[in-house]
Design a protein around this motif. Structure first.
Motif, PDB file in Angstrom:
ATOM      1  N   GLY A   1      40.766  45.836  20.048  1.00  0.00           N
ATOM      2  CA  GLY A   1      39.642  45.539  19.164  1.00  0.00           C
ATOM      3  C   GLY A   1      40.027  44.756  17.927  1.00  0.00           C
ATOM      4  N   GLU A   2      41.290  44.868  17.513  1.00  0.00           N
ATOM      5  CA  GLU A   2      41.739  44.192  16.291  1.00  0.00           C
ATOM      6  C   GLU A   2      42.677  43.019  16.580  1.00  0.00           C
ATOM      7  OE1 GLU A   2      40.462  44.844  13.506  1.00  0.00           O
ATOM      8  OE2 GLU A   2      39.518  46.797  13.855  1.00  0.00           O
ATOM      9  N   ILE A   3      42.742  42.577  17.839  1.00  0.00           N
ATOM     10  CA  ILE A   3      43.730  41.570  18.231  1.00  0.00           C
ATOM     11  C   ILE A   3      43.522  40.234  17.522  1.00  0.00           C
ATOM     12  CG2 ILE A   3      42.562  40.526  20.210  1.00  0.00           C
ATOM     13  CD1 ILE A   3      46.188  41.714  20.255  1.00  0.00           C
TER      14      ILE A   3
ATOM     15  N   LYS B   1      45.505  48.350   2.251  1.00  0.00           N
ATOM     16  CA  LYS B   1      44.989  48.850   3.524  1.00  0.00           C
ATOM     17  C   LYS B   1      45.554  48.062   4.704  1.00  0.00           C
ATOM     18  CE  LYS B   1      40.582  49.404   6.008  1.00  0.00           C
ATOM     19  NZ  LYS B   1      39.103  49.233   5.896  1.00  0.00           N
ATOM     20  N   GLU B   2      45.667  46.745   4.551  1.00  0.00           N
ATOM     21  CA  GLU B   2      46.150  45.898   5.635  1.00  0.00           C
ATOM     22  C   GLU B   2      47.593  46.242   6.003  1.00  0.00           C
ATOM     23  OE1 GLU B   2      47.246  41.247   5.934  1.00  0.00           O
ATOM     24  OE2 GLU B   2      45.181  41.684   5.323  1.00  0.00           O
TER      25      GLU B   2
ATOM     26  N   LEU C   1      49.039  47.934   9.563  1.00  0.00           N
ATOM     27  CA  LEU C   1      50.117  47.321  10.342  1.00  0.00           C
ATOM     28  C   LEU C   1      51.337  48.237  10.431  1.00  0.00           C
ATOM     29  CD1 LEU C   1      49.977  43.607   9.156  1.00  0.00           C
ATOM     30  CD2 LEU C   1      49.641  44.431  11.491  1.00  0.00           C
ATOM     31  N   ALA C   2      51.675  48.873   9.321  1.00  0.00           N
ATOM     32  CA  ALA C   2      52.847  49.742   9.317  1.00  0.00           C
ATOM     33  C   ALA C   2      52.633  50.961  10.201  1.00  0.00           C
ATOM     34  CB  ALA C   2      53.171  50.177   7.889  1.00  0.00           C
ATOM     35  N   VAL C   3      51.449  51.547  10.160  1.00  0.00           N
ATOM     36  CA  VAL C   3      51.175  52.760  10.946  1.00  0.00           C
ATOM     37  C   VAL C   3      51.095  52.438  12.428  1.00  0.00           C
ATOM     38  CG1 VAL C   3      49.426  54.512  11.417  1.00  0.00           C
ATOM     39  CG2 VAL C   3      50.088  54.013   9.068  1.00  0.00           C
ATOM     40  N   ILE C   4      50.289  51.447  12.793  1.00  0.00           N
ATOM     41  CA  ILE C   4      50.125  51.120  14.207  1.00  0.00           C
ATOM     42  C   ILE C   4      51.387  50.461  14.753  1.00  0.00           C
ATOM     43  CG2 ILE C   4      48.708  49.925  15.899  1.00  0.00           C
ATOM     44  CD1 ILE C   4      47.347  52.259  14.346  1.00  0.00           C
ATOM     45  N   GLY C   5      51.973  49.547  13.985  1.00  0.00           N
ATOM     46  CA  GLY C   5      53.218  48.928  14.423  1.00  0.00           C
ATOM     47  C   GLY C   5      54.352  49.921  14.533  1.00  0.00           C
TER      48      GLY C   5
ATOM     49  N   GLY D   1      38.410  52.506  13.519  1.00  0.00           N
ATOM     50  CA  GLY D   1      38.816  51.112  13.577  1.00  0.00           C
ATOM     51  C   GLY D   1      39.282  50.662  12.205  1.00  0.00           C
ATOM     52  N   TYR D   2      39.765  49.430  12.128  1.00  0.00           N
ATOM     53  CA  TYR D   2      40.307  48.959  10.850  1.00  0.00           C
ATOM     54  C   TYR D   2      39.212  48.755   9.805  1.00  0.00           C
ATOM     55  CZ  TYR D   2      42.336  45.927   7.319  1.00  0.00           C
ATOM     56  OH  TYR D   2      42.735  45.384   6.120  1.00  0.00           O
TER      57      TYR D   2
END
Length: 226
Positions: free
Chosen positions: A131-133, A70-71, A75-79, A43-44
């Protein structure tokens, strides 16, 4: 939480990371692969930049140079991976309006769709985004848009065409697509989202999907005359 403003973002707030070349590109790929594995596992919040550094074989300074923090990395990886999630389905959607056997075509489409969505990597990604919405609502917006553009959108067009031809009676094609998804793909997806170990063999999956398609057609098919 919004992404750091240290760099451009797209319409969803996903960081736009320039793609480097040669050795830098290989390092970036290693970082992305390592970060994806760490985020999916932890998870994040629990994900460790030290662990990502160790997995990637790239220095922490290089990771921050490529992604900022990290943020932005998350976002870049999941997006970055979400737009390719449903890529395998694109050809099937475009053939529905021309299908000689609509029932068989819908069963095939929704079965293929379900098999893709139940893949362990996609289910893990789905749970991570859910989970991170609250922290990253832009990922939820992106997932919804990708899903609509690549799946719902083409089906809305197909159902609109089938309505014009008198094959289906669909006053609201967009709603009809949502209902089809809910009673087919949505059933096993919901089960597997919250019960990762749930067994769904091919026979049971086919039964669920076929039943959902029949339910959909019972409500929207135009009775044949004569």
């Amino acid at each position: 939480m919004a992404a750091s403003s240290a760099g451009p973002t797209d319409e969803y707030g996903i960081p736009i990371i320039p793609v480097p070349v040669d050795a830098a590109q290989r390092k970036r790929r290693a970082i992305i692969d390592a970060a994806l594995a760490e985020f999916l596992r932890e998870g994040y919040s629990a994900a460790s930049m030290d662990a990502i550094t160790a997995r990637s074989g790239v220095s922490k300074a290089t990771i921050y140079k490529h992604f900022g923090n990290k943020e932005r990395l998350f976002l870049a990886v999941i997006g970055g991976i979400l737009p390719s999630t449903y890529a395998d389905l694109e050809p099937f959607n475009s053939t529905i309006a021309q299908a000689a056997d609509l029932r068989a075509a819908l069963v095939r489409l929704t079965l293929d769709w379900t098999r893709i969505l139940l893949r362990p990597d996609i289910m893990s990604l789905r749970r991570l985004v859910i989970g991170e919405i609250d922290r990253f609502p832009q990922l939820g917006q992106l997932w919804y848009r990708v899903s609509y553009d690549m799946n719902n959108g083409p089906l809305v067009e197909a159902f609109t065409e089938l309505g014009r031809r008198g094959v289906l009676d669909v006053p609201d094609p967009a709603l009809a697509v949502q209902q089809l998804v809910a009673c087919t793909v949505g059933v096993p997806q919901l089960v597997r989202t919250f019960r990762p170990d749930a067994e769904l063999d091919e026979a049971e999956l086919t039964r669920l999907i076929t039943s959902g398609v029949d339910l959909f057609l019972a409500g929207y098919s135009v009775p044949r005359q004569g």
